[in-house]
Write a protein that holds these residues in place. Structure first.
Motif, PDB file in Angstrom:
ATOM      1  N   TYR A  45     -13.843   6.092 -24.474  1.00  0.00           N
ATOM      2  CA  TYR A  45     -13.021   7.176 -24.981  1.00  0.00           C
ATOM      3  C   TYR A  45     -12.696   8.225 -24.006  1.00  0.00           C
ATOM      4  CZ  TYR A  45     -11.001  10.011 -28.532  1.00  0.00           C
ATOM      5  OH  TYR A  45      -9.823  10.771 -29.132  1.00  0.00           O
ATOM      6  N   ASN A  46     -11.179   7.390 -23.766  1.00  0.00           N
ATOM      7  CA  ASN A  46     -10.412   8.647 -22.564  1.00  0.00           C
ATOM      8  C   ASN A  46      -9.393   8.693 -22.907  1.00  0.00           C
ATOM      9  OD1 ASN A  46      -8.811   6.615 -22.225  1.00  0.00           O
ATOM     10  ND2 ASN A  46      -9.672   5.700 -20.854  1.00  0.00           N
ATOM     11  N   SER A  47      -8.388   9.986 -22.134  1.00  0.00           N
ATOM     12  CA  SER A  47      -7.448  10.250 -22.056  1.00  0.00           C
ATOM     13  C   SER A  47      -5.833   9.261 -23.144  1.00  0.00           C
ATOM     14  CB  SER A  47      -6.629  11.575 -21.007  1.00  0.00           C
ATOM     15  OG  SER A  47      -6.987  10.504 -20.351  1.00  0.00           O
ATOM     16  N   SER A  48      -6.120   7.909 -22.536  1.00  0.00           N
ATOM     17  CA  SER A  48      -5.021   7.092 -23.218  1.00  0.00           C
ATOM     18  C   SER A  48      -5.604   6.888 -24.086  1.00  0.00           C
ATOM     19  CB  SER A  48      -4.621   6.049 -22.414  1.00  0.00           C
ATOM     20  OG  SER A  48      -6.406   5.634 -21.392  1.00  0.00           O
ATOM     21  N   GLN A  82      -6.882   8.025 -26.477  1.00  0.00           N
ATOM     22  CA  GLN A  82      -6.875   9.467 -27.671  1.00  0.00           C
ATOM     23  C   GLN A  82      -5.590  10.185 -27.831  1.00  0.00           C
ATOM     24  OE1 GLN A  82      -8.394  13.494 -25.406  1.00  0.00           O
ATOM     25  NE2 GLN A  82      -7.519  14.883 -27.159  1.00  0.00           N
ATOM     26  N   ASN A  83      -4.426   9.141 -26.808  1.00  0.00           N
ATOM     27  CA  ASN A  83      -2.658   9.146 -27.025  1.00  0.00           C
ATOM     28  C   ASN A  83      -2.633   8.256 -28.427  1.00  0.00           C
ATOM     29  OD1 ASN A  83      -2.153  11.040 -25.752  1.00  0.00           O
ATOM     30  ND2 ASN A  83      -1.723  10.105 -23.885  1.00  0.00           N
ATOM     31  N   GLN A 123      -4.173   9.214 -31.587  1.00  0.00           N
ATOM     32  CA  GLN A 123      -3.636  10.685 -31.824  1.00  0.00           C
ATOM     33  C   GLN A 123      -1.703   9.633 -32.531  1.00  0.00           C
ATOM     34  OE1 GLN A 123      -3.618  13.662 -31.853  1.00  0.00           O
ATOM     35  NE2 GLN A 123      -1.020  13.395 -32.979  1.00  0.00           N
ATOM     36  N   THR A 165     -17.719   6.930 -28.596  1.00  0.00           N
ATOM     37  CA  THR A 165     -17.395   7.638 -27.792  1.00  0.00           C
ATOM     38  C   THR A 165     -18.578   9.446 -27.700  1.00  0.00           C
ATOM     39  OG1 THR A 165     -16.510  10.383 -28.746  1.00  0.00           O
ATOM     40  CG2 THR A 165     -15.849   8.768 -29.360  1.00  0.00           C
ATOM     41  N   GLU A 196     -18.729  12.918 -27.263  1.00  0.00           N
ATOM     42  CA  GLU A 196     -17.659  14.783 -27.150  1.00  0.00           C
ATOM     43  C   GLU A 196     -18.690  15.535 -26.668  1.00  0.00           C
ATOM     44  OE1 GLU A 196     -16.014  15.728 -30.907  1.00  0.00           O
ATOM     45  OE2 GLU A 196     -15.520  13.232 -31.090  1.00  0.00           O
TER      46      GLU A 196
END
Lengths: 214, 765
Positions: free
Chosen positions: A64-67, A69-70, A73, A199, A201
Motif C-alpha cells: 500500500y502506498n499513496s498512489s 490509496q488514490n 479512493q 497494508t 496501518e
C-alpha cells in the motif's frame, strides 16, 4: 486513448504492444508508482484466537502506498468502475475463486461489487454473504479481533474442498480468516487467500503495542 | 463528426496501416502472395485491436496495391531519337556519363553515354545540366542474361528509382532550357551544390574533400572505393549518409542559436519550417534525408498547432506520405534502413532506459543493428560485428566532432577566405582517426558472413521480432537466444555432406567455385573479368567490375568468408581481372598461378594486392592435391614454358565417385600435352567443363573420347564476339550424345553431388 489514472496521452511504444496489439490502459509512470512486492505477509494478530489457522496461506501483489490509496479512493470511494481494468491483467488465477462479499447495501450504493469486478477475468464462486454493514476500516485492531464473524454461507451453497479466497486489501487478516473459518466449518479442507494489496496501518501498530501483547 | 471518430480509433494504430501499405506495394510488384500479409495484418487488427482499424488496414492494403501498380513505369519504347530533360542525378565517370532523364511523356529513363572528346567531358563536368532539354540519339541496350540472384541487379536498381529502362546514347544535342518555377528551383539548387562542390575542392585538402561534401550536402561523387569498403566493413557507412540524426542536430543547433538571439519561439518554428525543405533539396533528396526532413517538418507543425500525436503514429504517417509521393522508395536500401532504425527506436523505449550512459549507448546500437539486420543481410549478405562496439564510440564522434567541423569548414570555404584556418591540424587529427578505423577493420572476426539465402530473409525478420519481444522483459535471455540462433545458423551448412561445384556466369569468362563436403575447404578457380584496353587519362573510369558485382556477392551468399585456394588457370583478363576484388574482400589462404606468369603485366594488379595482404603466391610446377576426407581436387600444370591458353592449369575434382574435369582455356596443343602426361588419370570422367569457352580450337575428338564425359558444361558470354561456344563443338558433342549446358543460356549452374553419388544440376533463376 488516455491513461485511466492521470489522463495523459498513451503511446504505443513497446514491442509487446506492437506484436500483441493490446496496450496498457495506464501510462508507464502511473504503473511504476505502484509498489509491486509479491509477498506472503505474516500476521500474528489472530494468533491465540479461535481464528488461528483458518487461512492456510496468503499472497499479495502490491504494498500500500499513496498512489494505491488514490486508486482505491477513486475506485471504491467514488465508484469509478472502469478502474477495475488497471490490475485485471495481473489478477488472472487458474482456479475458481471465492470473493469476500460486501454488504448488499454498500454494493448497491456503489452500483458494483468492487472485489468481483477487480477479479473480473476469473471464474467466481459466490459462497458467502455479509450480514453487517460495519466496515473493517472503521474499527481498530482490538475491535476487529473481538467482533463476531460477519459472514455466513449462502443458502444452498456447495463448498469444495480446496478454495481460493480473494479480496482487495489485506490488513490484519481478520476478515480473511473469518471467511476462511466459515468455509472450513462447512467442509473446506484448504483455504488459500489472494489479495491485491497488503497494508500495515500505523495506528494498528501502535494499538497493538498498547493493547494486546503479541 | 465521423472522421473525428475514425481518427480517434486510429490513434496509436497507424503503424498497422503502414504495415499493410508495405505488403500492398510488394504484392503489386513481386507476387500476389504478399497480399497474405495485408490479410494477416487486418485479421490481426480485427482480433486484437478493433474492427474499424481492421477494415482500414485492408483498405490501405488494397489502395497501395492498386496505387503502386498504377505507378509502375512503362517500359521504354524502342525508338532512335528522344527529347528529354536532364535531372540532377547525373554522374560522370571517366568518359562515361550516366544520368536519369525525363522523357517528353514524363517517364524517367536511365541513359548511358560514352563521351567522344575530352572537351565534352569538361563541358559535362563544369556546366549545370539540370533542366536542360536535350535531343538524344538512343538505342535500347541488349538485355543481359542474369547470373545469379545475389548479383548486383541493374534492373532492380532502375525499378527502385522509378525508371522504366535504360538507353544507350550515341549523341547529345542541347535544345534549350526547361522552364517553369519548379525547374528554376531545381536548377538553382544544383548550381548551388555545384558551387559548394567547387569551393570545397579548391580550398580543402584532398583527404577531407569527400567527407565534407558527403556530410554537408550529401554529395558522394568524390568517394573512393577503398575507404567506402572500409566503412562498410566497419559497419559505419551509415554515418556518411545524411541521416535523421543529422537533420535533427542541425535544426537543434539553429533553434538554440535563434533562441539565444532572443527570437520568439513561434518565429523560430516558422523559420525551421522554411529551412528544413531547403536543406532537403540542397542535400540531394536521398530517401533518408526526405524521411528525416519530413518528420521534423511535420513535428514542428504539430508543435505550432499544439497537437499531440504519439511518435509511432507520426512515423507511420510520414511513411505513408513518402510512399504516396514515391512508392519505389520502398525498394531502396537507404529508405528501408532509415525507417527501420527509427521505428526500432520508437518501440524500444523500454529497452533504452538505463541509468548508465555507456549501457544505454550500447543498447541503442544493439537495438538499431538488430532492427536493420534483415535488411543488411538481404542486401549485403554480411554483418559487421565490429560495428557494435565501434558505433558506441563512432556515433558521438561523428555527431559532435566530425560533423560540426565539416559544416564549419564547408561554411568557411564558401566565404571569401583564401586559406582555411588550422585545417591541416584538423586533417592530421582526422587522419589519426582513419588510422584507428583501419586498425580495427583488421581485427579478427570483424565481419560475419552468415550462410544466407534470400528465403532465410523471412526467418530473420521473425527471429529479430521474437528477440525484441523477449528483450522487453528478459534482455539477457534475448541476447542468449540471438547468439544461439547465430551459432546454429553458422553451423548448419557445416553438417551438409553435399559437395558443390558452381560454374558462375561471369559474361565472357570463367569462374568456378568448389565447395567441399561439410565446407571443409573452398577452392575458387578463376574469377572472371572484362578485358580492358589502354586508355587516355580522361577516359579512365572505375567501371563495371565483374569480381565485385558477380563473384564476391555469390561467394558471400554461400556464407564463404575464407577461400583456401584461389587458382588462376592462366593470365588472360577474362579469367583473372576479378581476382583483385576477391583477394581484397575475402581471406584467401593461398594464390596459385601457372609457372612463369608472375612477372606478366596483366597480373601485376593482382600480385600487388596479394603482396599487400601477405597472401602467399605459388607457381604450380608439379601436380598438387588438395584433399579432405571425402573429396580430392588435383591441379595439373601443363609441362613446358608458359604459352598463354595452352598452359592453363587443369583441375580434376573427385568426390563420391564423380570425376569433374575443368580444362581452363586449354586448346589443341595443350590438350595433347595433357593427354600424353596425365591421360590415364583423366580417363573416364563424368563431367567436363569445355576448354576455352567451347571454342573450335579446343575439345578435340581425342580429348573428348579419352575423358568420355556424361555432361559437358560451357562458360561463355551471351552473344560474345568470338562466337563461343562454337557450333562445331556443339555438333561434336551431339554426335557423341553428350548433353551440353551453357552458362550463356542458363546463368550460373550449380552441380550438387550427394554422398550416394547422385548428381544434380541446378540453375539459380
Amino acid at each position: 486513448m488516455k491513461c485511466l489514472l492521470c489522463d495523459r496521452q498513451l503511446m504505443r511504444d513497446t514491442w509487446s504492444s506492437l506484436f500483441t496489439g493490446k496496450q496498457d490502459c495506464v501510462c508507464k509512470s502511473c504503473r511504476a508508482s505502484f509498489n509491486k512486492i509479491a509477498s506472503s505477509p505474516e500476521r500474528r494478530y489472530v494468533k491465540g484466537t479461535e481464528l488461528e489457522g483458518a487461512l492456510d496461506s496468503i499472497f499479495c501483489f502490491y504494498s500500500y502506498n499513496s498512489s494505491m490509496q488514490n486508486y482505491f479512493q477513486r475506485y471504491k470511494g467514488e465508484g469509478d468502475h472502469i478502474l477495475h481494468l488497471v490490475f485485471s491483467k495481473e489478477l488472472r488465477l487458474r482456479e475458481p475463486c471465492v470473493p469476500i462479499p460486501s454488504y448488499q447495501d454498500s454494493s448497491f450504493k456503489r452500483s458494483f461489487c468492487h472485489v468481483d469486478e477487480l477479479f473480473c477475468g476469473n471464474n467466481l464462486l459466490h459462497l458467502l454473504k455479509k450480514t453487517t454493514s460495519i466496515k473493517q476500516s472503521s474499527r481498530n485492531l482490538a475491535q476487529r479481533i473481538q467482533s463476531s464473524n460477519p459472514f455466513e454461507l449462502l443458502p444452498g451453497a456447495q463448498v469444495p474442498e480446496k478454495i481460493v479466497l480473494i479480496d482487495d486489501i489485506f490488513t490484519t487478516g481478520v476478515t480473511m480468516n473469518q471467511a476462511a473459518a466459515i468455509l472450513k466449518k462447512h467442509g473446506a479442507k484448504q483455504v488459500h487467500g489472494i489479495c491485491l494489496v497488503e497494508t500495515l496501518e500505523k495506528n494498528d501498530e501502535t494499538e497493538t503495542r498498547k493493547g494486546i501483547k503479541l | 463528426m465521423p472522421y473525428l471518430v475514425i481518427a480517434k480509433k486510429l490513434q496509436n494504430n497507424w503503424i498497422y496501416l503502414a504495415g499493410a501499405a508495405i505488403f500492398g506495394c510488394f504484392s503489386a510488384w513481386n507476387s500476389l502472395f504478399y497480399f497474405l500479409g495485408v490479410i494477416g495484418i487486418s485479421l490481426f487488427c480485427n482480433w486484437r485491436v478493433s474492427k474499424t482499424v481492421a477494415l482500414l488496414t485492408f483498405a490501405i492494403g488494397v489502395g497501395f496495391y492498386s496505387y503502386s501498380l498504377f505507378r509502375v513505369p512503362e517500359p521504354l519504347e524502342d525508338v532512335s531519337r528522344i527529347q528529354a530533360t536532364m535531372t540532377e542525378h547525373m554522374k560522370l565517370d571517366g568518359d562515361r556519363l550516366t544520368a536519369f532523364v525525363l522523357t517528353e511523356t514524363g517517364a524517367r529513363a536511365f541513359i548511358s553515354y560514352k563521351i567522344e572528346s575530352e572537351q565534352q567531358v569538361k563541358e559535362f563536368a563544369e556546366q549545370n545540366w539540370t533542366g536542360r532539354k536535350l535531343e538524344l540519339e538512343v538505342a535500347l541496350p541488349e538485355p543481359r542474361q542474369s547470373s545469379h540472384p545475389f548479383e548486383f541487379s541493374f534492373k532492380t536498381y532502375l525499378f527502385s528509382k522509378g525508371a522504366g529502362g535504360s538507353y544507350e546514347v550515341s549523341s547529345v544535342r542541347v535544345e534549350g532550357e526547361a522552364g517553369g518555377p519548379l525547374w528554376t528551383l531545381r536548377k538553382w539548387m544544383s548550381s548551388l551544390r555545384q558551387h559548394i562542390h567547387e569551393q570545397v575542392v579548391q580550398k580543402v585538402p584532398l583527404s577531407l574533400q569527400d567527407e565534407f561534401l558527403a556530410l554537408t550536402i550529401g554529395d558522394r561523387t568524390l568517394a573512393d572505393d577503398d575507404s567506402q569498403r572500409l566503412y562498410q566493413k566497419l559497419g559505419i557507412s551509415h554515418l556518411f549518409a545524411i541521416s535523421g540524426l543529422h537533420v535533427a542536430l542541425l535544426t537543434g543547433v539553429i533553434y538554440k542559436i535563434l533562441l539565444l538571439l532572443s527570437f520568439r519561439r513561434l518565429h523560430i518554428y516558422v523559420s525551421v519550417l522554411a529551412l528544413v525543405p531547403f536543406y532537403m533539396f540542397l542535400a540531394g533528396g536521398a530517401p533518408s534525408i526526405v524521411r528525416a526532413s519530413l518528420l521534423i517538418f511535420v513535428a514542428t507543425l504539430l508543435v505550432i498547432f499544439k497537437i499531440k500525436i504519439p511518435p509511432s503514429d507520426l512515423l507511420a504517417g510520414v511513411f505513408l506520405l513518402t510512399l504516396l509521393y514515391f512508392p519505389f522508395y520502398l525498394l531502396q536500401p537507404g529508405y528501408q534502413l532509415s525507417f527501420l532504425a527509427v521505428t526500432s527506436f520508437v518501440f524500444s523505449t523500454k529497452l533504452l532506459r538505463h541509468n548508465s550512459f555507456w549501457l544505454s549507448a550500447f543498447f541503442t546500437t544493439v537495438v538499431c543493428q538488430l532492427a536493420v539486420l534483415p535488411v543488411i543481410l538481404y542486401h549485403f549478405q554480411q554483418l559487421s560485428i565490429i560495428s557494435l562496439p565501434l558505433n558506441v564510440v563512432a556515433i558521438p564522434l561523428f555527431t559532435f566532432v566530425i560533423m560540426p567541423f565539416s559544416f564549419f569548414y564547408t561554411g568557411l570555404a564558401l566565404l571569401p577566405f583564401e586559406q582555411l584556418p588550422l585545417i591541416s591540424n584538423y586533417g592530421s587529427f582526422r587522419g589519426l582517426i582513419q588510422f584507428l578505423f583501419e586498425l580495427s577493420a583488421n581485427l579478427p572476426f570483424a565481419v560475419w558472413t552468415p550462410p544466407s539465402t534470400r528465403s532465410i530473409f523471412l526467418i530473420t525478420v521473425v527471429f529479430v521480432c521474437v528477440i525484441f519481444y523477449v528483450a522487453e522483459k528478459r534482455v539477457f535471455l534475448a541476447l542468449a537466444l540471438f547468439l544461439v540462433g547465430c551459432a546454429l545458423w553458422q553451423l548448419l551448412p557445416q553438417l551438409n555432406e553435399q559437395a558443390k561445384i558452381s560454374f558462375l556466369y561471369v559474361g565472357q569468362g570463367d569462374s568456378t567455385v568448389i565447395e567441399f563436403p561439410y565446407k571443409e575447404q573452398v577452392v575458387v578457380i578463376d574469377t572472371g573479368g572484362v578485358a580492358t584496353f589502354s586508355k587516355e587519362p580522361w577516359q579512365k573510369r572505375n567501371g563495371y567490375e565483374v569480381g565485385r558485382s558477380i563473384v564476391t556477392p555469390y561467394l558471400r551468399s554461400k556464407g564463404i568468408s575464407t577461400i583456401d585456394v584461389l587458382m588462376l588457370t592462366h593470365a588472360d583478363a577474362d579469367h583473372t581481372e576479378g581476382a583483385e576484388e576477391v583477394l581484397e574482400e575475402f581471406e584467401v589462404r593461398q594464390l596459385i598461378i601457372p609457372q612463369g606468369i608472375l612477372k606478366l603485366e596483366e597480373l601485376q594488379d593482382v600480385i600487388e594486392v596479394a603482396k599487400k595482404k601477405e597472401i602467399p603466391v605459388h607457381e604450380l610446377i608439379a601436380p598438387l592435391e588438395l584433399s579432405s576426407t571425402s573429396m580430392r581436387v588435383v591441379l595439373l600444370p601443363v609441362p613446358g614454358v608458359y604459352q598463354g591458353n595452352d598452359s592453363s592449369i587443369v583441375t580434376v575434382a573427385e568426390v563420391y565417385g564423380t570425376k569433374v574435369v575443368l580444362s581452363g582455356d586449354l586448346e589443341m596443343e595443350g590438350e595433347g600435352k595433357m593427354l600424353r602426361q596425365y591421360g590415364g588419370y583423366l580417363k573416364t570422367s563424368d563431367v567436363i567443363k569445355l576448354g576455352h569457352h567451347g571454342s573450335k580450337t579446343s575439345s578435340t575428338e581425342q580429348w573428348l573420347d579419352t575423358i568420355n564425359p556424361e555432361v559437358a558444361i560451357g562458360s561463355a558470354g551471351e552473344n560474345n564476339r568470338y562466337g563461343h561456344p562454337h557450333t562445331i563443338i556443339l555438333e561434336r558433342l551431339k554426335a557423341k550424345d553428350i548433353p551440353y549446358l551453357g552458362t550463356h543460356e542458363l546463368g550460373t549452374i550449380e552441380l550438387l553431388i550427394d554422398s550416394s553419388g547422385t548428381r544434380t544440376f541446378k540453375t539459380l533463376e
